[in-house]
Structures are given as structure tokens and as C-alpha cells.
Design a protein around this motif. Structure first.
Motif: not given
Ligand code: PHE
Length: 350
Positions: A21-30, A34-40
Motif C-alpha cells: 500500500p505504501a508503494d502504491l500511494e507513492n505511485a499515486k502521488a506521481q 500536488k505536483s503530479g503529472k495530471m495536475t501539471e
């Protein structure tokens, strides 16, 4: 493939690589952080015209939703896997039969001892117990057994440390030492009565217990059981021995037609002495004489060692083998079975 589609695809790959789950939340952030690809991408729309914003915005939203549902699916998959692993770790097969605590039971020889105590108890006998490490005095000398008696041989007897060179301690070779041990206690208790020339209560006792001899085959074990009997009073005769022992045997084997034979014999501590044989009138052993006890009138020297006047006190003693009685009662032909501790054999007596 357009830019948004490949973004969704790379999200899917990254989520799939996340194993916790921790790996998954890190991947989600990308992607969604806030500075993730979709937000960009959203930020990049500022310069677009209203028309362009509309269509671009809708396309970005579709991609964002796709990533969100991939995320949800992966979260669930990881949670399921964790639960699965957990359940596997503490697997519990409810269809297995329960583990029951076995019920213990008395050893067949203990059953016999209880039976002997019950029968003699009903005839007014006390039960006494004595030490298995015995002194030379009680085991031999007090029983009128001279120093050169063959029973004292190293071949018969387990000597142990302690005692003196001429009177070493030993594992008792019979329960007969209890005759003198018990009588001495009894006499001590009634010393005043005896000294005043009054009558002391009779000694009537049995003494069951373990005994030892250097002997081992199908009918002899280096450790075996004996039960001593002693009846001393002012007027106790051989006739009483016959009555008591005959009664005992008939009750023990529950056979009224049992026949007893008192065969003349020799023991240093009784005179006269007799070997007691029994004969069943029915069953597999019918007709055979089977030796069950040694017995006799207590020798005057032994009565003296009890602290009593042999001119006044007289009585009898017997010594029988509870192991033998157990074999006869249940039809067991190898004594060693009793001491092997095999639960399959022993549980048959419960
Ligand atoms: N102690 C004797 C034995 O072991 C048996 C016995 C007991 C004989 C009492 C006479 C009286 O063989």
C-alpha cells in the motif's frame, strides 16, 4: 497513442509494480499529487481558448478518472492479497476432529493392589507402607535370616551405598521387613499396656509395595510387587491363616469353588511354613496348581525382634505377588507387559 492514453498506461504499469500500500500511494502521488503529472496538465490549460479548454478539460478528466479507478482497483487487490496471506498464516481446519484430553486410568497392578487393600480392609487389616531402600537388619537379620543365607547373595540382591560393610543397605528383596518395622511401631504405641501385663490390640496389617531382585524373564522382573500380611495376637493360629487367605482368594477371583493347597515349605522367618497354591475349577487354567504366596507361623525369633514375648504372642504372615495375581485374573502370560508402559496394552484394563 495520444499523450493522455500513454499516461494512463504508465500509471497502470506503476500501480502494478507497487507491491505494498505504501508503494502504491507513492505511485499515486506521481500522477494525482500536488505536483503530479495530471495536475501539471491541468495547469498547462491556462493559455488555451475557451473552446479548447472545454475539449482538453474533458479529455484530461476522462484520463484522470481512468487513473483513479486503476488506483482503486489496485488498492483493493493489495488489500485482498494481504487478507489472503493473513488467513493462510493462521489456517484453521474446522473439519478436523477435536483434540480430546485422554482419560487416564489405573495400572492393572494398581487395580489389583486396590482390590487387595479393599478385601483385607473389610477383614480389619490396616495398610502400611515402608521404604524400598532397606537396611540389612530389617530385610534379613531381624527376619531370622543368617548371614550366610543364600538370599543375601550378590546374585539375588541389589546392594546400594550406605550402611556398613557387614550390614549394607539394599533394595528390599521382599515386603517381609515390614513385619518387624510395623510391629515395632505398634508395640511402641502400646508399650505401657504391654508392660502392665495387659493385652495390646492385635497387629493386623498388610504392606503392599515394590520389591527388587536380580532376575529377569517372562515371569520375573527385577522390580516386582509384593503384599505382606501379618496377624499377631495372643491366640492367632494357622487355622486363621487358612480361613483368611482362602476367603481372600475366593473374593479376589470371584470364584467360590476355588481350591487352596498349603504345601509345606521353608522360610527362615516362619515355622511351620507353607507355600500357598490355588486351583481354578473352570476357565483356561482349570485343574492346574498355581503358586500365589509364601506363608507361615511367625518364628519366635522374629516375634522377639518385634519386641514381644513369643511365649505370649503368636501369629502368621504371608507374602503374595500382586503381579502374579493380576496375570491370573486377566489371563496375561508375560509379566514384562505390565512394565513396558505400552498404552495399547494398558488401556485394555480401563
Ligand atoms: N518373603 C517371602 C518371599 O518373598 C514370602 C513370605 C512372606 C513367606 C511371609 C512367609 C511369610 O518369598
Amino acid at each position: 497513442m495520444n499523450e493522455l492514453d500513454s499516461l494512463v498506461e504508465s500509471a497502470q504499469q506503476l500501480f502494478a509494480q507497487a507491491l505494498t500500500p505504501a508503494d502504491l500511494e507513492n505511485a499515486k502521488a506521481q500522477f494525482l499529487g500536488k505536483s503530479g503529472k495530471m495536475t501539471e496538465l491541468m495547469k498547462g490549460m491556462a493559455q488555451l481558448s475557451v473552446e479548447e479548454k472545454k475539449s482538453r478539460g474533458a479529455a484530461i478528466n476522462v484520463a484522470k478518472q481512468a487513473i483513479e479507478s486503476l488506483l482503486t482497483a489496485r488498492r483493493k487487490a493489495l488489500a485482498d492479497a494481504e487478507l489472503e496471506a493473513h488467513l493462510k498464516a493462521e489456517v484453521l481446519d474446522v473439519t478436523l476432529p477435536g483434540r480430546r484430553r485422554g482419560t487416564g486410568g489405573l495400572h492393572p497392578v494398581s487395580l489389583t493392589l486396590e482390590r487387595i487393600e479393599g478385601i483385607f480392609g473389610s477383614m480389619g487389616f490396616d495398610v502400611a507402607e515402608g521404604p524400598e531402600i532397606e537396611s540389612d537388619w530389617f530385610n534379613f537379620t531381624a527376619l531370622n535370616t543368617p548371614e550366610d543365607h543364600p538370599a543375601r547373595s550378590m546374585h539375588d540382591t541389589f546392594y546400594v551405598e550406605g550402611g556398613t560393610q557387614h550390614a549394607p543397605n539394599l533394595l528390599r528383596t521382599h515386603t517381609s521387613p515390614m513385619q518387624v518395622r510395623h510391629a515395632v511401631q505398634h508395640v511402641k504405641k502400646y508399650r505401657n499396656l504391654i508392660d502392665a501385663g495387659q493385652s495390646m490390640p492385635e497387629i493386623r496389617v498388610i504392606a503392599p509395595g515394590r520389591t527388587y531382585r536380580v532376575d529377569s524373564d517372562a515371569t520375573h522382573s527385577p522390580m516386582f510387587h509384593q503384599c505382606e500380611g501379618l496377624w499377631i495376637g495372643e491366640n492367632v493360629s494357622f487355622k486363621d491363616l487358612k480361613v483368611v487367605f482362602t476367603d481372600f482368594c475366593k473374593t479376589f477371583f470371584e470364584q467360590d469353588d476355588l481350591v487352596l493347597r498349603f504345601r509345606p515349605s521353608f522360610f527362615p522367618f516362619t515355622e511351620p511354613s507353607a507355600e500357598i497354591d490355588i486351583q481354578f475349577q473352570s476357565g483356561p487354567l482349570a485343574g492346574r496348581w498355581l503358586e500365589v504366596a509364601g506363608s507361615g507361623q511367625v518364628h519366635p525369633n522374629v516375634v522377639r525382634n518385634m519386641g514381644l514375648d513369643p511365649e505370649k504372642y503368636i501369629g502368621f504372615a504371608f507374602g503374595m505377588g500382586p503381579d502374579r495375581l493380576t496375570m491370573l485374573r486377566y489371563g496375561v502370560n508375560d509379566l514384562r507387559l505390565f512394565f513396558d508402559g505400552d498404552i495399547r496394552f494398558l488401556s485394555q484394563f480401563q
